[in-house]
Design a protein around this motif. Structure first.
Motif, PDB file in Angstrom:
ATOM      1  N   PHE A   1      53.546  23.657 -26.278  1.00 34.95           N
ATOM      2  CA  PHE A   1      54.880  23.771 -25.683  1.00 34.95           C
ATOM      3  C   PHE A   1      55.698  24.717 -26.549  1.00 34.95           C
ATOM      4  CE2 PHE A   1      59.332  22.466 -25.624  1.00 34.95           C
ATOM      5  CZ  PHE A   1      59.611  22.357 -24.267  1.00 34.95           C
ATOM      6  N   LEU A   2      56.275  25.731 -25.935  1.00 31.59           N
ATOM      7  CA  LEU A   2      57.084  26.721 -26.646  1.00 31.59           C
ATOM      8  C   LEU A   2      58.544  26.566 -26.244  1.00 31.59           C
ATOM      9  CD1 LEU A   2      54.879  29.889 -25.917  1.00 31.59           C
ATOM     10  CD2 LEU A   2      54.523  28.146 -27.680  1.00 31.59           C
ATOM     11  N   TYR A   3      59.439  26.595 -27.238  1.00 31.86           N
ATOM     12  CA  TYR A   3      60.877  26.530 -26.956  1.00 31.86           C
ATOM     13  C   TYR A   3      61.589  27.634 -27.726  1.00 31.86           C
ATOM     14  CZ  TYR A   3      65.727  25.007 -26.947  1.00 31.86           C
ATOM     15  OH  TYR A   3      67.099  24.971 -26.816  1.00 31.86           O
ATOM     16  N   GLU A   4      62.325  28.458 -27.001  1.00 39.02           N
ATOM     17  CA  GLU A   4      63.097  29.568 -27.573  1.00 39.02           C
ATOM     18  C   GLU A   4      62.229  30.479 -28.439  1.00 39.02           C
ATOM     19  OE1 GLU A   4      65.807  30.417 -26.535  1.00 39.02           O
ATOM     20  OE2 GLU A   4      67.223  28.793 -26.217  1.00 39.02           O
ATOM     21  N   ASN A   5      60.977  30.626 -28.043  1.00 37.59           N
ATOM     22  CA  ASN A   5      60.082  31.534 -28.760  1.00 37.59           C
ATOM     23  C   ASN A   5      60.139  32.911 -28.108  1.00 37.59           C
ATOM     24  OD1 ASN A   5      57.192  32.826 -29.136  1.00 37.59           O
ATOM     25  ND2 ASN A   5      57.454  31.359 -30.801  1.00 37.59           N
ATOM     26  N   SER A   6      60.069  33.938 -28.919  1.00 38.33           N
ATOM     27  CA  SER A   6      60.229  35.310 -28.424  1.00 38.33           C
ATOM     28  C   SER A   6      59.103  35.755 -27.494  1.00 38.33           C
ATOM     29  CB  SER A   6      60.322  36.284 -29.603  1.00 38.33           C
ATOM     30  OG  SER A   6      59.176  36.175 -30.425  1.00 38.33           O
ATOM     31  N   GLU A   7      58.019  34.979 -27.418  1.00 34.94           N
ATOM     32  CA  GLU A   7      56.908  35.358 -26.547  1.00 34.94           C
ATOM     33  C   GLU A   7      57.058  34.765 -25.136  1.00 34.94           C
ATOM     34  OE1 GLU A   7      53.146  37.614 -26.628  1.00 34.94           O
ATOM     35  OE2 GLU A   7      55.078  37.565 -27.661  1.00 34.94           O
ATOM     36  N   ILE A   8      58.042  33.890 -24.941  1.00 35.93           N
ATOM     37  CA  ILE A   8      58.244  33.281 -23.618  1.00 35.93           C
ATOM     38  C   ILE A   8      58.528  34.330 -22.539  1.00 35.93           C
ATOM     39  CG2 ILE A   8      59.768  31.751 -22.270  1.00 35.93           C
ATOM     40  CD1 ILE A   8      59.938  29.965 -24.774  1.00 35.93           C
ATOM     41  N   PRO A   9      59.332  35.374 -22.807  1.00 35.14           N
ATOM     42  CA  PRO A   9      59.514  36.420 -21.783  1.00 35.14           C
ATOM     43  C   PRO A   9      58.203  37.081 -21.363  1.00 35.14           C
ATOM     44  CG  PRO A   9      61.199  36.622 -23.467  1.00 35.14           C
ATOM     45  CD  PRO A   9      60.236  35.580 -23.961  1.00 35.14           C
TER      46      PRO A   9
ATOM     47  N   ARG B   1      53.806  33.312 -45.079  1.00 33.00           N
ATOM     48  CA  ARG B   1      54.180  34.302 -44.065  1.00 33.00           C
ATOM     49  C   ARG B   1      55.698  34.330 -43.956  1.00 33.00           C
ATOM     50  NH1 ARG B   1      55.574  32.467 -39.034  1.00 33.00           N
ATOM     51  NH2 ARG B   1      54.778  34.319 -38.001  1.00 33.00           N
ATOM     52  N   GLU B   2      56.211  35.474 -43.631  1.00 26.80           N
ATOM     53  CA  GLU B   2      57.653  35.600 -43.481  1.00 26.80           C
ATOM     54  C   GLU B   2      58.108  34.934 -42.188  1.00 26.80           C
ATOM     55  OE1 GLU B   2      59.080  39.561 -43.753  1.00 26.80           O
ATOM     56  OE2 GLU B   2      58.097  39.965 -45.666  1.00 26.80           O
ATOM     57  N   LYS B   3      59.207  34.216 -42.290  1.00 24.32           N
ATOM     58  CA  LYS B   3      59.769  33.577 -41.101  1.00 24.32           C
ATOM     59  C   LYS B   3      60.536  34.630 -40.301  1.00 24.32           C
ATOM     60  CE  LYS B   3      62.254  29.382 -39.825  1.00 24.32           C
ATOM     61  NZ  LYS B   3      62.995  28.198 -40.357  1.00 24.32           N
ATOM     62  N   HIS B   4      60.183  34.757 -39.039  1.00 26.08           N
ATOM     63  CA  HIS B   4      60.808  35.777 -38.191  1.00 26.08           C
ATOM     64  C   HIS B   4      61.827  35.130 -37.248  1.00 26.08           C
ATOM     65  CE1 HIS B   4      57.850  38.733 -39.546  1.00 26.08           C
ATOM     66  NE2 HIS B   4      56.922  37.821 -39.338  1.00 26.08           N
ATOM     67  N   SER B   5      62.867  35.865 -36.949  1.00 27.54           N
ATOM     68  CA  SER B   5      63.855  35.359 -35.998  1.00 27.54           C
ATOM     69  C   SER B   5      63.230  35.323 -34.602  1.00 27.54           C
ATOM     70  CB  SER B   5      65.091  36.265 -35.985  1.00 27.54           C
ATOM     71  OG  SER B   5      64.737  37.587 -35.582  1.00 27.54           O
ATOM     72  N   GLY B   6      63.657  34.375 -33.829  1.00 26.24           N
ATOM     73  CA  GLY B   6      63.165  34.271 -32.452  1.00 26.24           C
ATOM     74  C   GLY B   6      61.874  33.489 -32.306  1.00 26.24           C
ATOM     75  N   GLU B   7      61.383  32.883 -33.389  1.00 26.31           N
ATOM     76  CA  GLU B   7      60.146  32.109 -33.277  1.00 26.31           C
ATOM     77  C   GLU B   7      60.385  30.731 -32.677  1.00 26.31           C
ATOM     78  OE1 GLU B   7      57.288  34.023 -36.716  1.00 26.31           O
ATOM     79  OE2 GLU B   7      58.364  32.156 -37.153  1.00 26.31           O
ATOM     80  N   GLY B   8      61.630  30.241 -32.775  1.00 24.29           N
ATOM     81  CA  GLY B   8      61.961  28.978 -32.134  1.00 24.29           C
ATOM     82  C   GLY B   8      61.105  27.828 -32.624  1.00 24.29           C
ATOM     83  N   PHE B   9      60.613  27.021 -31.670  1.00 26.42           N
ATOM     84  CA  PHE B   9      59.824  25.841 -31.992  1.00 26.42           C
ATOM     85  C   PHE B   9      58.530  25.834 -31.177  1.00 26.42           C
ATOM     86  CE2 PHE B   9      64.256  24.988 -32.684  1.00 26.42           C
ATOM     87  CZ  PHE B   9      64.305  24.264 -33.867  1.00 26.42           C
ATOM     88  N   VAL B  10      57.490  25.295 -31.784  1.00 29.05           N
ATOM     89  CA  VAL B  10      56.191  25.171 -31.108  1.00 29.05           C
ATOM     90  C   VAL B  10      55.697  23.738 -31.294  1.00 29.05           C
ATOM     91  CG1 VAL B  10      53.808  25.983 -30.973  1.00 29.05           C
ATOM     92  CG2 VAL B  10      55.632  27.597 -31.531  1.00 29.05           C
ATOM     93  N   ILE B  11      55.256  23.121 -30.186  1.00 23.20           N
ATOM     94  CA  ILE B  11      54.701  21.766 -30.243  1.00 23.20           C
ATOM     95  C   ILE B  11      53.293  21.794 -29.647  1.00 23.20           C
ATOM     96  CG2 ILE B  11      55.024  19.325 -29.698  1.00 23.20           C
ATOM     97  CD1 ILE B  11      57.947  19.922 -29.071  1.00 23.20           C
ATOM     98  N   PRO B  12      52.259  21.924 -30.472  1.00 20.48           N
ATOM     99  CA  PRO B  12      50.895  21.766 -29.949  1.00 20.48           C
ATOM    100  C   PRO B  12      50.653  20.284 -29.662  1.00 20.48           C
ATOM    101  CG  PRO B  12      50.934  22.918 -32.078  1.00 20.48           C
ATOM    102  CD  PRO B  12      52.251  22.269 -31.899  1.00 20.48           C
ATOM    103  N   TYR B  13      49.957  19.975 -28.587  1.00 18.61           N
ATOM    104  CA  TYR B  13      49.693  18.571 -28.288  1.00 18.61           C
ATOM    105  C   TYR B  13      48.371  18.427 -27.540  1.00 18.61           C
ATOM    106  CZ  TYR B  13      51.650  19.816 -23.686  1.00 18.61           C
ATOM    107  OH  TYR B  13      51.912  20.420 -22.471  1.00 18.61           O
ATOM    108  N   GLY B  14      47.812  17.239 -27.652  1.00 19.99           N
ATOM    109  CA  GLY B  14      46.591  16.915 -26.929  1.00 19.99           C
ATOM    110  C   GLY B  14      46.827  15.734 -26.015  1.00 19.99           C
ATOM    111  N   ASP B  15      45.833  15.440 -25.188  1.00 19.61           N
ATOM    112  CA  ASP B  15      45.939  14.305 -24.264  1.00 19.61           C
ATOM    113  C   ASP B  15      44.584  13.630 -24.174  1.00 19.61           C
ATOM    114  OD1 ASP B  15      47.077  12.520 -22.573  1.00 19.61           O
ATOM    115  OD2 ASP B  15      47.556  13.949 -20.982  1.00 19.61           O
TER     116      ASP B  15
END
Length: 534
Positions: free
Chosen positions: A484-492, A347-361
């Protein structure tokens, strides 16, 4: 006149029908499997109380020994590493009723089921450790952009085992209706495998639609695995339901079926909601497979919920989370995960995707990742922290983090339901309102109905969407997951949904708090003593 009588007759018939259905529903609970389970558990509780009464009234020597043991256990609890709130509950029980408290604590601490599950999970993590690897280039890039977030990512990876990813697209859903439609579309595209894990599955419109696709895909040769929590076996699904699904070509497992036996193991539920399709697309969030989540069944007014879909590298963690739980659910040899992880997904890397951290507990590994992520957001926020949660049952650490964020000038807003699903949880939540309001935390209630969303947003840069409520059950007792989303374009989009939801809420003031019914205040105060066990 005849038309009026006809309407009255129709209304009478409808009323009788509702009454008959109500009686039928009550009868099915009393005389069905649910009633039997409740009866057997009550009998066991009765035996425990009878034994306690016998020991206290007849065997004075044992009574004295147990009281001495209570003092020893209080000293032990004071010095161990467990949460202070849990310590306080146990100390209170032991000091008020030493014999019963000691016996109950010993019973809880030496649960074979919990120890087996813990050993199984530790073995699983050891075997799959090679798969939980952090890309060092991603970690270095994160350090360059934000050292605070990099520190959080280090904690989540080091102590939870969950890496940070780039190259991941995110789509946010502000309601169950949109999520289910997108889920159906993505399931239709499946070519290799479908993994699904849910807390609640109930027969109806939603499950019928999903099941129809799963059966068709299984017939086409797609590997379909479905897992649901054992609470569904009490009243929502028949005990033989996995066999019915397997006849349709769908592999099915139930996590910890409810059994008529007293066990703290049954308190550790699989509250996660995970869908993975071909290792390329994943879903999580608060939305289960039942009609109330898309407002086709009205239970507590309008049901407000959220979810997200991931596409790209971060899907790998949700694949691993599912496979680990699938293999924990049955005591057999752990399968090889590689065939489901070696996914070629260009997949093409898009600007504004930032970082994603999926996590469990996990409730039994001693590390409360979900709680620590929430607290990190509160402690590092600069301008605002906006929260949606259905429950608010807090320990001292979370209370301190919420209040301190507000006291240092951060806008902290919590959206709660106005129409609760559980009366006792609602009156308990209100016992925290006054203290939070005093510190400057703003509390709003969603007037159209019930908020089931579990969402954090902060400073237009961070967001969490997942299954983790702000209560003891989610933070300490359940298996959970989130992203956890950081600087991802979907946060707004997440923050915009919060603001739109806020427009439908009423602000809670100190006067509103004072206007509560006296009974609710008293009940909430009493329940707060036992909040860690609820």
């Amino acid at each position: 006149m005849a038309e009026k009588e006809k309407k009255q007759s129709v209304q009478t018939i409808q009323t009788k029908t509702r009454v008959e259905k109500g009686k039928s529903g009550i009868a099915s609970v009393i005389f069905g499997r649910t009633g039997i389970i409740i009866l057997l558990i009550l009998l066991q509780v009765g035996f425990l109380i009878a034994g306690y009464t016998y020991l206290q009234g007849k065997m004075y020597f044992i009574d004295s020994v147990v009281k001495a043991a209570a003092v020893i256990l209080v000293i032990y609890l004071t010095n161990n590493r467990s949460n202070p709130a849990f310590k306080m509950v146990w100390m209170t029980i032991m000091l008020v009723a030493p014999v019963f408290g000691v016996l109950l604590y010993i019973f809880v601490e030496f649960q074979v089921g919990v120890r087996w599950l813990n050993a199984r999970l530790e073995h699983m993590h050891e075997m799959t450790k090679k798969h939980w690897t952090q890309d060092e280039a991603v970690q270095e890039q994160l350090k360059e952009e934000d050292s605070e977030v990099a520190s959080l990512a280090h904690y989540v990876c080091e102590y939870g085992g969950f890496p940070a990813y780039e190259n991941t697209g995110v789509k946010y859903f502000s309601c169950g209706e949109d999520k289910i439609e997108e889920l159906i579309r993505q399931l239709e595209k499946a070519e290799k495998f479908i993994f699904m894990e849910y807390f609640i599955v109930a027969k109806g419109y939603v499950w019928d639609r999903v099941l129809e696709v799963l059966k068709r895909k299984a017939a086409e040769g797609v590997e379909v695995r479905f897992m649901y929590d054992g609470t569904c076996t009490v009243s929502l699904l028949p005990p033989n339901y996995p066999k019915k699904l397997e006849q349709e070509g769908i592999a099915c497992r139930v996590f910890s079926p409810i059994r008529p036996a007293l066990s703290t193991h049954q308190n550790n539920r699989d509250h996660r909601k995970i869908v993975v399709i071909d290792g390329k697309v994943a879903f999580t969030g608060g939305i289960n497979l039942a009609d109330e989540y898309v407002n086709r069944k009205i239970r507590f007014g309008h049901w407000k919920d959220t979810a997200i879909m991931l596409e790209g590298d971060a899907v790998r963690s949700f694949t691993l989370m599912f496979l680990e739980m699938w293999n924990v659910a049955k005591s057999e040899k752990v399968e090889e995960f590689d065939p489901y992880l070696d996914v070629i997904y260009e997949r093409e890397k898009h600007s504004g995707e930032g970082f994603v951290i999926p996590y469990g507990d996990s409730p039994i590994d001693g590390e409360h990742v979900g709680k620590m992520v929430y607290m990190d957001i509160l402690n590092t926020s600069k301008r605002y922290v906006h929260i949606m949660t259905p429950y608010l049952i807090l320990d001292n650490e979370m209370m301190t983090a919420l209040k301190f964020a507000a006291k240092r000038g951060v806008e902290v807003i919590i959206i709660m339901p106005h129409v609760p699903d559980k009366w006792y949880a609602f009156v308990l939540a209100k016992t925290y309102y006054n203290e939070l309001l005093d510190a400057g935390v703003q509390i709003y209630e969603y007037t159209p109905g019930f908020v089931h969303a579990k969402v954090f947003t902060s400073d237009d840069r961070k967001a969490v969407v997942g299954t983790i409520n702000m209560d003891y059950r989610s933070l300490y007792l359940h298996f959970e997951c989130a992203a956890f989303l950081y600087e991802n374009s979907e946060i707004p989009a997440v923050e915009n949904d919060f603001q739109e939801t806020l427009k439908k809420c009423q602000k809670i003031t100190q006067e509103d708090y004072k206007k509560q019914k006296s009974f609710d205040k008293i009940a909430g105060s009493i329940l707060r003593v036992f909040a860690p066990l609820m």
